[in-house]
Design an enzyme around this catalytic site. Structure first.
Site, PDB file in Angstrom:
ATOM      1  N   CYS A 142       9.265   2.077   3.558  1.00 38.98           N
ATOM      2  CA  CYS A 142      10.286   0.994   3.747  1.00 38.98           C
ATOM      3  C   CYS A 142      11.710   1.291   3.948  1.00 38.98           C
ATOM      4  CB  CYS A 142      10.349   0.114   2.733  1.00 38.98           C
ATOM      5  SG  CYS A 142      11.286   0.288   1.635  1.00 38.98           S
ATOM      6  N   GLU A 152      -5.097  -4.324  -2.366  1.00 42.39           N
ATOM      7  CA  GLU A 152      -6.489  -3.104  -2.162  1.00 42.39           C
ATOM      8  C   GLU A 152      -6.847  -2.363  -1.266  1.00 42.39           C
ATOM      9  OE1 GLU A 152      -4.926  -6.166  -1.081  1.00 42.39           O
ATOM     10  OE2 GLU A 152      -5.710  -7.393   0.974  1.00 42.39           O
ATOM     11  N   GLU A 176       9.397  -4.049  13.083  1.00 43.59           N
ATOM     12  CA  GLU A 176       9.189  -2.794  12.381  1.00 43.59           C
ATOM     13  C   GLU A 176       7.743  -2.260  12.454  1.00 43.59           C
ATOM     14  OE1 GLU A 176       8.075  -3.958   8.092  1.00 43.59           O
ATOM     15  OE2 GLU A 176       8.931  -1.797   7.288  1.00 43.59           O
ATOM     16  N   PHE A 209       0.520  -1.186  -0.496  1.00 46.96           N
ATOM     17  CA  PHE A 209      -0.023   0.177   0.075  1.00 46.96           C
ATOM     18  C   PHE A 209       0.266   1.606  -0.130  1.00 46.96           C
ATOM     19  CE2 PHE A 209       0.768   0.012   4.535  1.00 46.96           C
ATOM     20  CZ  PHE A 209       1.134   1.793   4.705  1.00 46.96           C
TER      21      PHE A 209
END
Ligand code: NAD
Length: 510
Positions: A296, A191, A396, A164
């Site tokens: 990221c 999605e 994370e 996403f």
């Protein structure tokens, strides 16, 4: 272009439009009967639904891509290159439309959405130069009358599954190169923010791409599993969280496919005592809170070599108070998180920090927002003295939460970073060239910044980390991207000299 990413048919039960698949060069309404909600994160409301494909729709999408493959593979390099250039021009002209879509579904501020598109454009530009990068080699007269040459060919139908957080850029890490070299692509976007993929597919069609070469199939695990196990999908390029990346790698490898699966991250910034602390504070704030930490390559841990921690925290904290949080369509620094569920998960780490005895210097839960009350807001958060066994340090978080860990020496900092489970990105801040040089040699991380907090490689290098940040041996884009999306044939040929013949059962030796 009058394209909208949604079909004209409203959902009967919600009255909201539905994001359709893009198959055979047109929007195709979903037939599975399943949909998922798509939010506007700054408003906190569902604005549309997205179709979720079932196995029959996976089969139809792959069949369309398979049928388009021979024609596209055999389309001349010149023609393919013209289409790539046209796509690049259209994308550059209309990127504002795409940025609006990104902000409305992801929540990132408009300037950041444009930045994401620019990084994707770089890969499109690299891909326009594909003829030079897929040339084979030729050796004449390897044996008497015998020549050997290699040729690089596309794989066939390739699958791309994206996360996403970069709904435009991450797909563009893969599909421009895959398509330029002659593959057909089935993209399964997240999605959570599906419309950017449809917009890109429609734009590519306008650039002249034949129907079926680029397919967008929306869905969840059902669609992903359908692609992973489909016999006509030759490779899988995945980007997402580590547990899913591991699953994708194992499942698709078992099914005999070529796989590159990029996973999560926990990126450290090592600050040596000689660093320019104002530059460090600016960089930590930019890299920690840009895109609400949903990158990221975000910096999530500052590793301060003492005695700099207290002074550095003061500088970071004062910069944080100036950050504005709000609706990304207006002028502000940071938008909302992508969903309420994700916002609540990120916020829960602040409780964990308090339980584990860390020092919450700035708590983003009380943020003052320029936006709707129901938006998925969490302000920039700074946590000092995070224990190394706390989940705040080991997991994370993927939100605007910056941790600080204090160490006594450069060696302790390197040991800490190298002990981490991830190895995506890292940075060192110092004015000592020798220390920086040693760091880039000793650190076990794939992408390294030296006085650069977010070292995302430019398109002609490759993107990828180590350890739990990647599964498979190919990184994204750059030369490794061209290698991943092509297969090589070695051809040994002899055109017979009519005067030469005879039987010889051994290998030729001269
Ligand atoms: P995610 O793993 O939840 O989803 C990624 C994709 O996998 C989506 O298309 C999703 O539909 C699909 N998916 C989700 N659950 C699945 C399941 N059980 N089985 C099969 N498919 C499934 O990731 P996300 O939340 O969309 O994205 C954020 C994550 O992506 C973070 O961990 C971030 O670090 C990572 N990421 C990594 C990189 C990188 O280059 N290493 C780049 C961007 C994002």
């Amino acid at each position: 272009m009058t394209f909208t990413a949604t079909s004209a048919t409203p959902e009967s039960d919600t009255g909201l439009p539905t994001v359709s698949h893009w198959i055979d060069g047109a929007l195709r309404a979903g037939t599975s009967g399943r949909t998922a909600p798509v939010y506007d994160p700054a408003l906190g409301v569902v604005t549309k639904n997205v179709a979720l494909a079932d196995q029959a729709e996976v089969d139809a999408a792959v069949a369309s891509a398979k049928a388009a493959f021979p024609g596209w593979r055999d389309t001349s390099i010149t023609r393919r290159q013209q289409i790539m250039f046209r796509f690049r021009e259209l994308l550059n002209e209309r990127k504002g439309e795409l940025a609006d879509i990104l902000t409305s579904e992801h929540g990132k501020v408009l300037s950041d959405a444009l930045g994401e598109i620019t990084r994707g454009l770089e890969v499109v530009e690299l891909a326009t130069g594909f003829p030079h990068l897929i040339k084979g080699e030729y050796s004449q007269q390897v044996s008497t009358g015998v020549d050997v040459y290699s040729t690089k060919q596309p794989l066939g139908v390739v699958g791309v599954i994206s996360p996403f957080n970069f709904p435009a850029m991450v797909p563009m890490w893969f599909f421009p190169i895959a398509i330029a070299v002659g593959n057909t692509v089935v993209l399964k976007p997240s999605e959570k923010d599906p419309s950017a993929a449809n917009w890109l597919a429609a734009l590519f069609a306008e650039a002249g791409l034949p129907d079926g070469v680029f397919t967008v199939l929306h869905g969840d695990k059902v669609a992903v599993d359908g692609l992973l196990n489909h016999p006509d999908i030759k490779s899988i390029s995945f980007v997402g969280s580590t547990p899913i990346a591991r699953y994708i790698y194992e499942t698709a490898s078992r099914a005999g496919k070529r796989v590159q699966a990029l996973g999560g991250a926990k990126n450290h910034m090592l600050v040596l005592p000689d660093a320019d602390l104002d530059l460090v504070a600016d960089s930590a704030v930019n890299a920690g809170f840009g895109s609400a930490g949903e990158r990221c390559m975000a910096i999530s841990v500052v590793v301060a070599v003492e005695p700099v921690a207290d002074e550095l925290i003061g500088k970071i904290r004062s910069r944080m108070t100036a950050l504005t949080v709000g609706d990304g369509r207006r002028s502000c620094d940071m938008g909302p998180l992508v969903t309420r569920q994700h916002r609540d998960k990120v916020a829960s780490y602040i409780d964990i920090a308090l339980e584990d005895g860390a020092d919450v210097v700035v708590d983003g839960r009380g943020v003052d927002v320029d936006g709707a009350a129901d938006g998925f807001w969490l302000g920039p958060t700074l946590i000092d003295r995070v224990p190394l066994d706390s989940r705040v340090y080991t997991e994370e978080i993927f939100g605007p939460v910056l941790s600080v860990v204090r160490v006594a020496s450069y060696e302790d900092g390197v040991e800490l970073i190298n002990a981490g489970a991830f190895g995506n990105g890292t940075a060192i801040f110092t004015n000592d060239g020798g220390a920086a040089r040693r760091f880039q040699n000793e650190i076990e991380v794939g992408m390294i910044g030296i006085n650069v907090p977010i070292p995302v490689p430019v398109a002609y290098y490759s993107f990828g980390g180590f350890k739990n940040s990647i599964f498979g041996d190919s990184k994204a884009y750059g030369l490794q991207g061209f290698h991943f999306f092509t297969t090589e044939k070695a051809v040994t040929s002899r055109w017979l000299d009519p005067s030469h013949g005879g039987i010889n059962l051994g290998f030729p030796q001269n």
